[in-house]
Design an enzyme around this catalytic site. Structure first.
Site, mmCIF file in Angstrom:
data_model
loop_
_atom_site.group_PDB
_atom_site.id
_atom_site.type_symbol
_atom_site.label_atom_id
_atom_site.label_comp_id
_atom_site.label_asym_id
_atom_site.label_seq_id
_atom_site.Cartn_x
_atom_site.Cartn_y
_atom_site.Cartn_z
ATOM 1 N N ASP A 102 -11.679 -13.678 -10.812
ATOM 2 C CA ASP A 102 -12.831 -13.406 -11.682
ATOM 3 C C ASP A 102 -13.322 -14.648 -12.417
ATOM 4 O O ASP A 102 -13.840 -14.562 -13.527
ATOM 5 C CB ASP A 102 -12.489 -12.303 -12.697
ATOM 6 C CG ASP A 102 -11.973 -11.044 -12.035
ATOM 7 O OD1 ASP A 102 -12.712 -10.473 -11.218
ATOM 8 O OD2 ASP A 102 -10.831 -10.648 -12.308
ATOM 9 N N LYS A 154 -16.521 -17.364 -8.838
ATOM 10 C CA LYS A 154 -16.627 -18.025 -7.531
ATOM 11 C C LYS A 154 -17.885 -17.612 -6.786
ATOM 12 O O LYS A 154 -18.475 -18.397 -6.049
ATOM 13 C CB LYS A 154 -15.396 -17.699 -6.685
ATOM 14 C CG LYS A 154 -14.087 -18.152 -7.290
ATOM 15 C CD LYS A 154 -12.899 -17.791 -6.421
ATOM 16 C CE LYS A 154 -12.667 -16.297 -6.303
ATOM 17 N NZ LYS A 154 -12.338 -15.649 -7.610
ATOM 18 N N GLY A 155 -18.299 -16.346 -6.977
ATOM 19 C CA GLY A 155 -19.486 -15.863 -6.281
ATOM 20 C C GLY A 155 -20.728 -16.661 -6.639
ATOM 21 O O GLY A 155 -21.563 -16.964 -5.783
ATOM 22 N N GLY A 168 -14.527 -8.415 -5.302
ATOM 23 C CA GLY A 168 -15.933 -8.237 -5.611
ATOM 24 C C GLY A 168 -16.524 -9.486 -6.237
ATOM 25 O O GLY A 168 -15.906 -10.099 -7.111
ATOM 26 N N HIS A 169 -17.690 -9.893 -5.764
ATOM 27 C CA HIS A 169 -18.423 -11.015 -6.342
ATOM 28 C C HIS A 169 -19.799 -10.534 -6.779
ATOM 29 O O HIS A 169 -20.449 -9.768 -6.067
ATOM 30 C CB HIS A 169 -18.565 -12.161 -5.328
ATOM 31 C CG HIS A 169 -17.316 -12.958 -5.161
ATOM 32 N ND1 HIS A 169 -17.154 -13.907 -4.168
ATOM 33 C CD2 HIS A 169 -16.160 -12.963 -5.858
ATOM 34 C CE1 HIS A 169 -15.953 -14.447 -4.275
ATOM 35 N NE2 HIS A 169 -15.330 -13.886 -5.283
ATOM 36 N N GLN A 178 -10.381 -14.396 -3.454
ATOM 37 C CA GLN A 178 -9.470 -14.214 -4.581
ATOM 38 C C GLN A 178 -9.091 -15.596 -5.104
ATOM 39 O O GLN A 178 -9.893 -16.503 -4.976
ATOM 40 C CB GLN A 178 -8.280 -13.348 -4.152
ATOM 41 C CG GLN A 178 -8.728 -11.906 -3.848
ATOM 42 C CD GLN A 178 -7.641 -11.021 -3.316
ATOM 43 O OE1 GLN A 178 -7.080 -11.300 -2.260
ATOM 44 N NE2 GLN A 178 -7.328 -9.958 -4.030
ATOM 45 N N THR A 186 -1.781 -10.974 -4.575
ATOM 46 C CA THR A 186 -2.355 -10.226 -3.473
ATOM 47 C C THR A 186 -1.438 -10.373 -2.254
ATOM 48 O O THR A 186 -0.424 -11.071 -2.307
ATOM 49 C CB THR A 186 -3.777 -10.718 -3.162
ATOM 50 O OG1 THR A 186 -4.378 -9.857 -2.190
ATOM 51 C CG2 THR A 186 -3.774 -12.145 -2.643
ATOM 52 N N VAL A 206 -14.921 -4.225 -8.538
ATOM 53 C CA VAL A 206 -14.458 -3.182 -7.626
ATOM 54 C C VAL A 206 -13.844 -2.009 -8.373
ATOM 55 O O VAL A 206 -14.143 -0.854 -8.104
ATOM 56 C CB VAL A 206 -13.442 -3.771 -6.614
ATOM 57 C CG1 VAL A 206 -12.804 -2.664 -5.782
ATOM 58 C CG2 VAL A 206 -14.142 -4.772 -5.706
ATOM 59 N N GLY A 219 -13.762 -1.417 -11.870
ATOM 60 C CA GLY A 219 -14.367 -0.968 -13.120
ATOM 61 C C GLY A 219 -13.431 -1.070 -14.309
ATOM 62 O O GLY A 219 -13.793 -0.679 -15.430
ATOM 63 N N ARG A 244 -10.891 -6.020 -18.070
ATOM 64 C CA ARG A 244 -9.998 -7.140 -17.808
ATOM 65 C C ARG A 244 -9.265 -7.562 -19.079
ATOM 66 O O ARG A 244 -9.830 -7.516 -20.170
ATOM 67 C CB ARG A 244 -10.785 -8.323 -17.258
ATOM 68 C CG ARG A 244 -11.444 -8.055 -15.909
ATOM 69 C CD ARG A 244 -12.411 -9.158 -15.522
ATOM 70 N NE ARG A 244 -13.045 -8.881 -14.235
ATOM 71 C CZ ARG A 244 -14.292 -9.210 -13.935
ATOM 72 N NH1 ARG A 244 -15.044 -9.829 -14.837
ATOM 73 N NH2 ARG A 244 -14.790 -8.925 -12.749
ATOM 74 N N GLY A 275 -24.363 -18.942 -18.339
ATOM 75 C CA GLY A 275 -24.988 -17.630 -18.242
ATOM 76 C C GLY A 275 -24.759 -17.068 -16.859
ATOM 77 O O GLY A 275 -24.280 -17.760 -15.950
#
Length: 470
Positions: A12, A15-16, A39-40, A240, A255, A316, A318, A321, A434
Protein backbone atom coordinates in the site's frame (compact mmCIF):
# COMPACT_ATOMS: atom_id res chain seq x y z
CA UNK A 1 16.38 -0.85 -19.92
CA UNK A 2 13.38 -2.58 -18.35
CA UNK A 3 12.00 -1.10 -15.13
CA UNK A 4 10.88 -3.00 -12.04
CA UNK A 5 8.70 -1.09 -9.56
CA UNK A 6 8.93 -2.48 -6.04
CA UNK A 7 7.27 -1.49 -2.78
CA UNK A 8 9.78 -1.14 0.06
CA UNK A 9 7.46 -1.63 3.02
CA UNK A 10 4.53 -3.97 3.75
CA UNK A 11 2.31 -2.90 0.87
CA UNK A 12 0.00 0.00 0.00
CA UNK A 13 2.88 2.40 -0.70
CA UNK A 14 1.36 3.86 -3.86
CA UNK A 15 3.00 1.59 -6.44
CA UNK A 16 -0.03 1.86 -8.72
CA UNK A 17 0.45 5.61 -9.11
CA UNK A 18 4.08 5.32 -10.16
CA UNK A 19 3.33 2.35 -12.39
CA UNK A 20 0.83 4.58 -14.16
CA UNK A 21 3.41 7.36 -14.50
CA UNK A 22 6.08 4.93 -15.73
CA UNK A 23 3.79 3.48 -18.36
CA UNK A 24 3.54 6.79 -20.22
CA UNK A 25 6.51 5.48 -22.22
CA UNK A 26 5.96 1.73 -21.88
CA UNK A 27 4.86 -0.84 -24.42
CA UNK A 28 3.85 -3.42 -21.80
CA UNK A 29 3.15 -3.53 -18.08
CA UNK A 30 3.73 -6.91 -16.47
CA UNK A 31 2.57 -8.46 -13.22
CA UNK A 32 4.94 -11.20 -12.24
CA UNK A 33 3.14 -12.53 -9.17
CA UNK A 34 0.03 -12.04 -6.97
CA UNK A 35 -3.59 -12.47 -7.97
CA UNK A 36 -7.00 -11.27 -6.78
CA UNK A 37 -5.52 -10.46 -3.36
CA UNK A 38 -3.98 -7.17 -4.50
CA UNK A 39 -5.36 -3.81 -5.47
CA UNK A 40 -3.97 -0.63 -7.03
CA UNK A 41 -5.82 2.66 -7.26
CA UNK A 42 -4.97 5.36 -9.79
CA UNK A 43 -6.65 8.77 -9.95
CA UNK A 44 -6.33 10.25 -13.43
CA UNK A 45 -8.35 12.60 -15.62
CA UNK A 46 -10.81 13.28 -12.82
CA UNK A 47 -11.70 9.60 -12.26
CA UNK A 48 -10.62 6.96 -9.76
CA UNK A 49 -9.68 3.61 -11.28
CA UNK A 50 -9.22 0.45 -9.22
CA UNK A 51 -7.31 -2.55 -10.47
CA UNK A 52 -7.18 -5.99 -8.89
CA UNK A 53 -5.84 -8.58 -11.33
CA UNK A 54 -5.25 -6.20 -14.25
CA UNK A 55 -2.03 -4.11 -14.08
CA UNK A 56 -2.51 -0.39 -13.41
CA UNK A 57 -0.45 0.65 -16.46
CA UNK A 58 -3.35 -0.06 -18.82
CA UNK A 59 -4.57 3.51 -18.26
CA UNK A 60 -1.66 4.60 -20.44
CA UNK A 61 -2.50 2.06 -23.15
CA UNK A 62 0.27 -0.38 -22.26
CA UNK A 63 -0.26 -4.03 -23.07
CA UNK A 64 -1.31 -5.77 -19.84
CA UNK A 65 0.61 -8.97 -19.12
CA UNK A 66 -0.04 -11.53 -16.38
CA UNK A 67 3.00 -13.77 -15.99
CA UNK A 68 3.28 -17.39 -14.97
CA UNK A 69 4.00 -16.30 -11.39
CA UNK A 70 0.47 -14.92 -11.09
CA UNK A 71 -2.48 -16.95 -9.88
CA UNK A 72 -5.67 -16.20 -11.80
CA UNK A 73 -9.31 -16.26 -10.76
CA UNK A 74 -10.69 -16.33 -14.33
CA UNK A 75 -14.34 -15.62 -13.50
CA UNK A 76 -13.37 -12.57 -11.43
CA UNK A 77 -10.89 -11.48 -14.12
CA UNK A 78 -13.62 -11.50 -16.77
CA UNK A 79 -15.82 -9.38 -14.49
CA UNK A 80 -12.97 -6.91 -13.95
CA UNK A 81 -12.32 -6.67 -17.68
CA UNK A 82 -16.03 -6.06 -18.31
CA UNK A 83 -16.07 -3.27 -15.71
CA UNK A 84 -13.00 -1.64 -17.22
CA UNK A 85 -14.54 -1.76 -20.70
CA UNK A 86 -17.75 -0.23 -19.31
CA UNK A 87 -15.60 2.61 -17.94
CA UNK A 88 -14.26 3.24 -21.45
CA UNK A 89 -10.88 1.54 -21.06
CA UNK A 90 -9.41 -0.71 -23.73
CA UNK A 91 -7.37 -3.53 -22.27
CA UNK A 92 -4.93 -5.38 -24.52
CA UNK A 93 -4.28 -8.42 -22.36
CA UNK A 94 -1.78 -11.29 -22.41
CA UNK A 95 -2.02 -14.14 -19.88
CA UNK A 96 0.56 -16.84 -19.37
CA UNK A 97 -0.93 -20.21 -20.19
CA UNK A 98 1.23 -21.52 -17.33
CA UNK A 99 -0.42 -19.36 -14.64
CA UNK A 100 -2.31 -21.38 -12.04
CA UNK A 101 -6.07 -21.13 -11.51
CA UNK A 102 -7.93 -20.29 -8.30
CA UNK A 103 -11.12 -22.31 -7.75
CA UNK A 104 -13.83 -21.78 -5.11
CA UNK A 105 -12.43 -24.61 -2.99
CA UNK A 106 -9.21 -22.60 -2.66
CA UNK A 107 -11.19 -19.71 -1.17
CA UNK A 108 -12.93 -22.07 1.28
CA UNK A 109 -9.58 -23.59 2.24
CA UNK A 110 -8.08 -20.11 2.72
CA UNK A 111 -10.82 -19.13 5.19
CA UNK A 112 -10.63 -22.46 7.04
CA UNK A 113 -6.84 -22.28 7.38
CA UNK A 114 -7.06 -18.73 8.68
CA UNK A 115 -9.55 -19.87 11.33
CA UNK A 116 -7.26 -22.78 12.18
CA UNK A 117 -4.39 -20.38 12.83
CA UNK A 118 -6.34 -18.79 15.67
CA UNK A 119 -9.02 -16.29 16.46
CA UNK A 120 -6.73 -13.44 17.48
CA UNK A 121 -3.28 -12.28 16.44
CA UNK A 122 -1.11 -12.58 19.55
CA UNK A 123 1.24 -9.65 20.09
CA UNK A 124 3.54 -10.54 22.98
CA UNK A 125 6.73 -12.55 23.18
CA UNK A 126 5.03 -15.02 25.48
CA UNK A 127 2.31 -15.88 23.00
CA UNK A 128 1.66 -16.23 19.31
CA UNK A 129 3.48 -13.33 17.67
CA UNK A 130 6.88 -14.53 18.83
CA UNK A 131 6.22 -17.99 17.47
CA UNK A 132 4.38 -17.18 14.26
CA UNK A 133 0.93 -18.32 15.33
CA UNK A 134 -2.36 -16.50 15.09
CA UNK A 135 -4.14 -15.08 12.08
CA UNK A 136 -2.02 -13.83 9.19
CA UNK A 137 -4.63 -11.35 7.98
CA UNK A 138 -4.99 -13.06 4.61
CA UNK A 139 -7.42 -11.52 2.13
CA UNK A 140 -9.17 -14.93 1.86
CA UNK A 141 -9.08 -14.86 -1.94
CA UNK A 142 -7.66 -18.38 -2.27
CA UNK A 143 -4.18 -17.29 -3.35
CA UNK A 144 -2.18 -19.16 -0.73
CA UNK A 145 -3.99 -22.50 -1.14
CA UNK A 146 -3.71 -22.20 -4.93
CA UNK A 147 0.04 -21.88 -4.55
CA UNK A 148 0.05 -24.77 -2.10
CA UNK A 149 -1.44 -26.91 -4.87
CA UNK A 150 1.13 -25.54 -7.31
CA UNK A 151 3.99 -26.59 -5.04
CA UNK A 152 2.31 -29.96 -4.43
CA UNK A 153 2.04 -30.40 -8.22
CA UNK A 154 -1.70 -30.97 -8.16
CA UNK A 155 -2.81 -27.54 -9.41
CA UNK A 156 -4.52 -26.61 -12.65
CA UNK A 157 -3.14 -24.03 -15.07
CA UNK A 158 -4.94 -21.68 -17.44
CA UNK A 159 -4.22 -23.94 -20.43
CA UNK A 160 -5.88 -26.84 -18.60
CA UNK A 161 -9.24 -25.05 -18.68
CA UNK A 162 -9.36 -25.56 -22.45
CA UNK A 163 -9.40 -29.37 -22.28
CA UNK A 164 -12.75 -30.40 -20.80
CA UNK A 165 -11.78 -34.06 -20.42
CA UNK A 166 -8.59 -33.20 -18.57
CA UNK A 167 -10.38 -30.59 -16.46
CA UNK A 168 -13.10 -33.03 -15.43
CA UNK A 169 -10.62 -35.80 -14.69
CA UNK A 170 -8.47 -33.57 -12.49
CA UNK A 171 -11.41 -32.00 -10.65
CA UNK A 172 -12.88 -35.45 -10.05
CA UNK A 173 -9.82 -36.16 -7.94
CA UNK A 174 -9.34 -32.69 -6.46
CA UNK A 175 -12.87 -31.96 -5.24
CA UNK A 176 -13.04 -35.06 -2.97
CA UNK A 177 -9.51 -34.31 -1.74
CA UNK A 178 -10.43 -30.73 -0.83
CA UNK A 179 -13.70 -31.82 0.80
CA UNK A 180 -11.82 -34.29 2.96
CA UNK A 181 -9.31 -31.63 4.00
CA UNK A 182 -12.02 -29.11 4.83
CA UNK A 183 -14.27 -31.50 6.71
CA UNK A 184 -11.94 -33.93 8.46
CA UNK A 185 -8.82 -31.84 9.03
CA UNK A 186 -10.01 -28.24 9.22
CA UNK A 187 -13.40 -28.98 10.79
CA UNK A 188 -15.64 -27.34 8.21
CA UNK A 189 -19.23 -28.61 7.89
CA UNK A 190 -19.87 -31.10 5.13
CA UNK A 191 -20.79 -29.50 1.79
CA UNK A 192 -24.54 -29.76 1.10
CA UNK A 193 -23.98 -30.15 -2.64
CA UNK A 194 -23.13 -33.65 -3.90
CA UNK A 195 -19.54 -33.86 -5.11
CA UNK A 196 -20.64 -34.83 -8.62
CA UNK A 197 -22.76 -31.69 -8.95
CA UNK A 198 -19.91 -29.51 -7.71
CA UNK A 199 -17.57 -31.03 -10.28
CA UNK A 200 -20.12 -30.49 -13.07
CA UNK A 201 -20.60 -26.88 -12.01
CA UNK A 202 -16.86 -26.15 -11.87
CA UNK A 203 -16.20 -27.80 -15.24
CA UNK A 204 -18.98 -25.76 -16.85
CA UNK A 205 -18.17 -22.42 -15.25
CA UNK A 206 -14.38 -22.47 -15.37
CA UNK A 207 -14.24 -24.22 -18.72
CA UNK A 208 -16.41 -21.45 -20.15
CA UNK A 209 -14.21 -18.79 -18.53
CA UNK A 210 -11.12 -20.43 -19.99
CA UNK A 211 -12.60 -20.45 -23.48
CA UNK A 212 -13.48 -16.75 -23.21
CA UNK A 213 -9.93 -15.97 -22.12
CA UNK A 214 -8.28 -18.30 -24.64
CA UNK A 215 -7.53 -15.51 -27.17
CA UNK A 216 -5.43 -13.82 -24.48
CA UNK A 217 -3.35 -16.88 -23.55
CA UNK A 218 0.22 -17.01 -24.79
CA UNK A 219 3.82 -17.88 -24.01
CA UNK A 220 4.57 -14.76 -21.96
CA UNK A 221 8.30 -15.41 -21.82
CA UNK A 222 8.49 -15.47 -25.61
CA UNK A 223 6.20 -12.44 -25.94
CA UNK A 224 8.46 -10.37 -23.68
CA UNK A 225 11.65 -11.53 -25.40
CA UNK A 226 10.24 -10.40 -28.74
CA UNK A 227 9.19 -7.05 -27.29
CA UNK A 228 12.72 -6.44 -26.00
CA UNK A 229 14.21 -7.53 -29.33
CA UNK A 230 12.00 -4.89 -30.97
CA UNK A 231 13.41 -2.23 -28.66
CA UNK A 232 10.24 -1.81 -26.63
CA UNK A 233 10.16 -0.55 -23.03
CA UNK A 234 8.69 -2.91 -20.41
CA UNK A 235 7.56 -2.04 -16.88
CA UNK A 236 7.20 -4.77 -14.25
CA UNK A 237 4.56 -3.80 -11.71
CA UNK A 238 5.20 -5.09 -8.21
CA UNK A 239 1.71 -6.03 -7.06
CA UNK A 240 2.84 -6.51 -3.46
CA UNK A 241 5.97 -5.46 -1.58
CA UNK A 242 9.36 -6.50 -0.28
CA UNK A 243 8.14 -6.83 3.30
CA UNK A 244 5.60 -9.41 2.10
CA UNK A 245 8.04 -11.45 0.02
CA UNK A 246 7.92 -15.17 0.84
CA UNK A 247 11.71 -15.37 1.19
CA UNK A 248 12.72 -11.97 2.55
CA UNK A 249 9.61 -10.60 4.26
CA UNK A 250 8.50 -10.86 7.88
CA UNK A 251 7.70 -14.58 7.67
CA UNK A 252 5.13 -16.01 8.33
CA UNK A 253 3.27 -12.69 7.93
CA UNK A 254 3.96 -12.62 4.21
CA UNK A 255 2.32 -13.45 0.93
CA UNK A 256 2.80 -16.84 -0.75
CA UNK A 257 4.87 -15.54 -3.69
CA UNK A 258 8.04 -13.71 -4.61
CA UNK A 259 7.00 -10.05 -4.52
CA UNK A 260 10.51 -8.61 -4.59
CA UNK A 261 12.34 -7.73 -7.79
CA UNK A 262 13.80 -11.24 -7.95
CA UNK A 263 10.30 -12.54 -8.64
CA UNK A 264 10.46 -11.05 -12.14
CA UNK A 265 12.76 -13.72 -13.53
CA UNK A 266 10.80 -16.60 -11.97
CA UNK A 267 7.36 -15.15 -12.59
CA UNK A 268 7.78 -14.17 -16.25
CA UNK A 269 10.52 -16.37 -17.67
CA UNK A 270 12.80 -13.34 -18.11
CA UNK A 271 16.52 -14.06 -18.00
CA UNK A 272 18.37 -12.76 -14.93
CA UNK A 273 20.99 -11.53 -17.42
CA UNK A 274 18.47 -8.93 -18.59
CA UNK A 275 19.42 -5.34 -17.73
CA UNK A 276 16.92 -4.03 -15.15
CA UNK A 277 16.49 -0.81 -13.24
CA UNK A 278 14.68 -1.07 -9.90
CA UNK A 279 12.58 1.86 -8.71
CA UNK A 280 11.51 1.72 -5.08
CA UNK A 281 8.28 3.18 -3.71
CA UNK A 282 7.73 3.97 -0.04
CA UNK A 283 5.04 5.80 1.85
CA UNK A 284 6.06 8.69 4.13
CA UNK A 285 4.76 6.57 7.01
CA UNK A 286 4.13 2.82 7.30
CA UNK A 287 0.89 0.89 6.90
CA UNK A 288 -0.09 -2.72 7.47
CA UNK A 289 -3.27 -4.61 6.63
CA UNK A 290 -4.09 -7.51 8.93
CA UNK A 291 -1.46 -9.36 10.93
CA UNK A 292 2.26 -8.89 11.09
CA UNK A 293 4.71 -6.64 12.88
CA UNK A 294 4.33 -2.87 12.79
CA UNK A 295 6.97 -1.82 15.27
CA UNK A 296 6.20 1.91 15.34
CA UNK A 297 2.42 1.58 15.25
CA UNK A 298 0.50 4.65 16.39
CA UNK A 299 -3.02 4.93 17.70
CA UNK A 300 -5.45 7.56 18.91
CA UNK A 301 -5.67 10.94 17.23
CA UNK A 302 -2.48 10.49 15.18
CA UNK A 303 -3.69 7.18 13.74
CA UNK A 304 -7.10 8.68 12.95
CA UNK A 305 -5.36 11.60 11.21
CA UNK A 306 -3.29 9.29 9.00
CA UNK A 307 -6.16 6.91 8.22
CA UNK A 308 -8.61 9.70 7.39
CA UNK A 309 -6.28 11.87 5.31
CA UNK A 310 -4.56 8.92 3.68
CA UNK A 311 -7.78 7.00 3.02
CA UNK A 312 -6.15 3.98 4.57
CA UNK A 313 -8.66 1.31 3.70
CA UNK A 314 -7.71 -1.79 1.72
CA UNK A 315 -8.64 -1.69 -2.00
CA UNK A 316 -9.51 -5.40 -2.00
CA UNK A 317 -10.57 -6.11 1.59
CA UNK A 318 -12.02 -2.75 2.67
CA UNK A 319 -10.27 -3.19 6.03
CA UNK A 320 -8.85 -0.25 7.94
CA UNK A 321 -5.08 -0.29 7.67
CA UNK A 322 -2.86 -0.12 10.72
CA UNK A 323 -0.50 2.86 10.60
CA UNK A 324 2.88 3.75 12.06
CA UNK A 325 5.92 5.96 11.59
CA UNK A 326 8.43 5.54 8.77
CA UNK A 327 10.72 2.60 9.57
CA UNK A 328 14.24 3.27 8.27
CA UNK A 329 15.72 -0.20 8.96
CA UNK A 330 12.79 -1.88 7.19
CA UNK A 331 13.13 0.27 4.08
CA UNK A 332 16.93 0.15 4.15
CA UNK A 333 16.82 -3.65 3.98
CA UNK A 334 14.63 -3.46 0.87
CA UNK A 335 16.96 -0.88 -0.68
CA UNK A 336 20.03 -3.05 -0.07
CA UNK A 337 18.57 -6.38 -1.17
CA UNK A 338 16.82 -4.99 -4.25
CA UNK A 339 19.68 -2.71 -5.34
CA UNK A 340 17.48 0.39 -5.28
CA UNK A 341 19.18 3.70 -6.04
CA UNK A 342 16.10 5.82 -6.70
CA UNK A 343 13.04 6.01 -4.48
CA UNK A 344 9.62 7.59 -4.85
CA UNK A 345 8.05 8.82 -1.62
CA UNK A 346 4.27 9.11 -1.38
CA UNK A 347 1.76 10.79 0.95
CA UNK A 348 3.88 13.65 2.23
CA UNK A 349 0.65 15.67 2.25
CA UNK A 350 -1.00 13.20 4.64
CA UNK A 351 1.50 14.03 7.39
CA UNK A 352 0.64 17.74 7.12
CA UNK A 353 -1.09 19.17 10.16
CA UNK A 354 0.71 17.04 12.76
CA UNK A 355 2.73 19.00 15.33
CA UNK A 356 5.62 16.58 14.87
CA UNK A 357 6.43 13.44 12.95
CA UNK A 358 8.79 10.63 13.87
CA UNK A 359 11.09 8.19 12.10
CA UNK A 360 12.24 4.81 13.41
CA UNK A 361 16.04 4.81 13.37
CA UNK A 362 16.56 1.49 15.17
CA UNK A 363 15.21 -0.87 17.83
CA UNK A 364 15.97 -1.61 21.43
CA UNK A 365 15.93 -5.36 22.00
CA UNK A 366 16.76 -6.38 25.53
CA UNK A 367 19.82 -4.38 26.54
CA UNK A 368 21.06 -3.55 23.05
CA UNK A 369 20.16 -1.14 20.26
CA UNK A 370 20.36 -2.19 16.61
CA UNK A 371 19.69 -0.39 13.34
CA UNK A 372 19.11 -3.69 11.51
CA UNK A 373 15.58 -4.94 10.95
CA UNK A 374 15.12 -8.09 13.10
CA UNK A 375 14.62 -11.36 11.27
CA UNK A 376 13.70 -13.50 14.26
CA UNK A 377 10.11 -13.38 15.49
CA UNK A 378 11.03 -13.22 19.21
CA UNK A 379 13.26 -10.22 18.49
CA UNK A 380 10.48 -8.55 16.52
CA UNK A 381 8.05 -9.17 19.36
CA UNK A 382 10.46 -7.75 21.95
CA UNK A 383 11.65 -4.76 19.91
CA UNK A 384 10.95 -1.21 21.04
CA UNK A 385 11.44 1.42 18.32
CA UNK A 386 14.05 4.12 18.71
CA UNK A 387 12.52 7.31 17.30
CA UNK A 388 13.88 10.55 15.93
CA UNK A 389 11.37 13.39 15.98
CA UNK A 390 10.96 16.14 13.37
CA UNK A 391 8.93 19.32 13.30
CA UNK A 392 5.66 18.91 11.44
CA UNK A 393 4.46 21.12 8.62
CA UNK A 394 1.24 22.96 7.97
CA UNK A 395 -1.29 21.95 5.39
CA UNK A 396 -1.05 23.86 2.14
CA UNK A 397 -2.34 23.98 -1.42
CA UNK A 398 -0.75 20.70 -2.53
CA UNK A 399 -1.87 20.85 -6.19
CA UNK A 400 -0.13 24.22 -6.36
CA UNK A 401 3.01 22.68 -4.83
CA UNK A 402 2.95 19.99 -7.52
CA UNK A 403 2.67 22.61 -10.26
CA UNK A 404 5.42 24.85 -8.87
CA UNK A 405 7.92 22.11 -8.07
CA UNK A 406 10.40 21.30 -5.27
CA UNK A 407 10.92 24.88 -4.13
CA UNK A 408 7.26 25.06 -3.12
CA UNK A 409 7.51 22.18 -0.63
CA UNK A 410 7.23 23.32 3.00
CA UNK A 411 10.68 23.65 4.54
CA UNK A 412 10.02 21.11 7.31
CA UNK A 413 8.73 18.59 4.77
CA UNK A 414 11.84 19.05 2.62
CA UNK A 415 14.04 18.57 5.68
CA UNK A 416 12.19 15.31 6.43
CA UNK A 417 12.58 14.10 2.83
CA UNK A 418 16.30 14.96 2.76
CA UNK A 419 16.88 13.10 6.02
CA UNK A 420 15.26 9.95 4.64
CA UNK A 421 17.35 10.15 1.47
CA UNK A 422 20.60 10.55 3.44
CA UNK A 423 19.73 7.79 5.92
CA UNK A 424 18.83 5.34 3.13
CA UNK A 425 21.63 6.31 0.76
CA UNK A 426 19.24 6.84 -2.16
CA UNK A 427 18.02 9.63 -4.36
CA UNK A 428 14.42 10.63 -3.69
CA UNK A 429 13.34 10.94 -7.31
CA UNK A 430 9.75 12.03 -6.76
CA UNK A 431 7.35 12.92 -3.98
CA UNK A 432 3.63 12.31 -4.02
CA UNK A 433 1.56 15.17 -2.58
CA UNK A 434 -1.91 13.90 -3.43
CA UNK A 435 -3.78 10.99 -4.97
CA UNK A 436 -3.92 12.24 -8.56
CA UNK A 437 -1.41 11.42 -11.26
CA UNK A 438 -0.42 15.08 -11.49
CA UNK A 439 0.03 15.46 -7.71
CA UNK A 440 3.68 14.54 -8.04
CA UNK A 441 6.79 16.64 -7.40
CA UNK A 442 9.85 15.56 -9.37
CA UNK A 443 13.17 16.10 -7.59
CA UNK A 444 16.71 16.15 -8.96
CA UNK A 445 18.07 16.90 -12.39
CA UNK A 446 17.45 13.56 -14.11
CA UNK A 447 14.03 12.48 -15.37
CA UNK A 448 12.08 10.18 -13.08
CA UNK A 449 11.66 7.67 -15.88
CA UNK A 450 13.73 8.06 -18.99
CA UNK A 451 11.43 7.85 -22.02
CA UNK A 452 11.97 4.87 -24.28
CA UNK A 453 11.11 4.52 -27.91
CA UNK A 454 7.97 2.49 -28.57
CA UNK A 455 8.06 1.34 -32.19
CA UNK A 456 4.76 0.82 -33.97
CA UNK A 457 3.49 -2.73 -34.21
CA UNK A 458 3.92 -4.66 -37.41
CA UNK A 459 0.77 -5.26 -39.39
CA UNK A 460 -2.86 -4.91 -38.46
CA UNK A 461 -4.53 -7.23 -35.99
CA UNK A 462 -7.83 -7.57 -34.21
CA UNK A 463 -9.12 -8.80 -30.87
CA UNK A 464 -6.54 -8.85 -28.07
CA UNK A 465 -3.80 -7.99 -30.59
CA UNK A 466 -5.53 -4.77 -31.64
CA UNK A 467 -3.38 -1.64 -31.72
CA UNK A 468 -3.65 0.40 -28.57
CA UNK A 469 -4.97 3.94 -28.46
CA UNK A 470 -2.10 6.18 -27.36
Amino acid sequence: MDLIIVGCQAGDEGKGKFTDIACASAYAVVRYQAGPNTGHTVVADGAEHRFVQVPAGVLRGAVAVLGNGCVIEPVALLAELSALRAAGLRVDLRISELAHVIFPYHVEQDAAEEDWRGTELATTAATGFAHGTGRLGTTVRGVGPCREDKAARIGLRMADLLDENLLRARLSRLVPLKRGLLERVLGRPAAPEPAGEEIDRLVARYGAAGRRLEPHLCDVSRFLRQARADGRHIVYEGAQSFGLDLEHGTYPYVTSGYSGAGGVTVGTGTSPAQDFSVLGVAKAYTVQVGGGPLLAEVDGAVADHLVTRGREWGTVTGRRRRVGWFDLPMVRRAVEVEGIRRLCLTNIDVLAGLAEVSVVTGYRIGGRVTDTFPSRLPDLAAATPVLRRFDGWADTDWPSVARRGPAALPGAARHYIDHLADALGVEIAAVGVGPRREDTVLLGDTPLLAPAATPPRHGTTTGPEATRAR
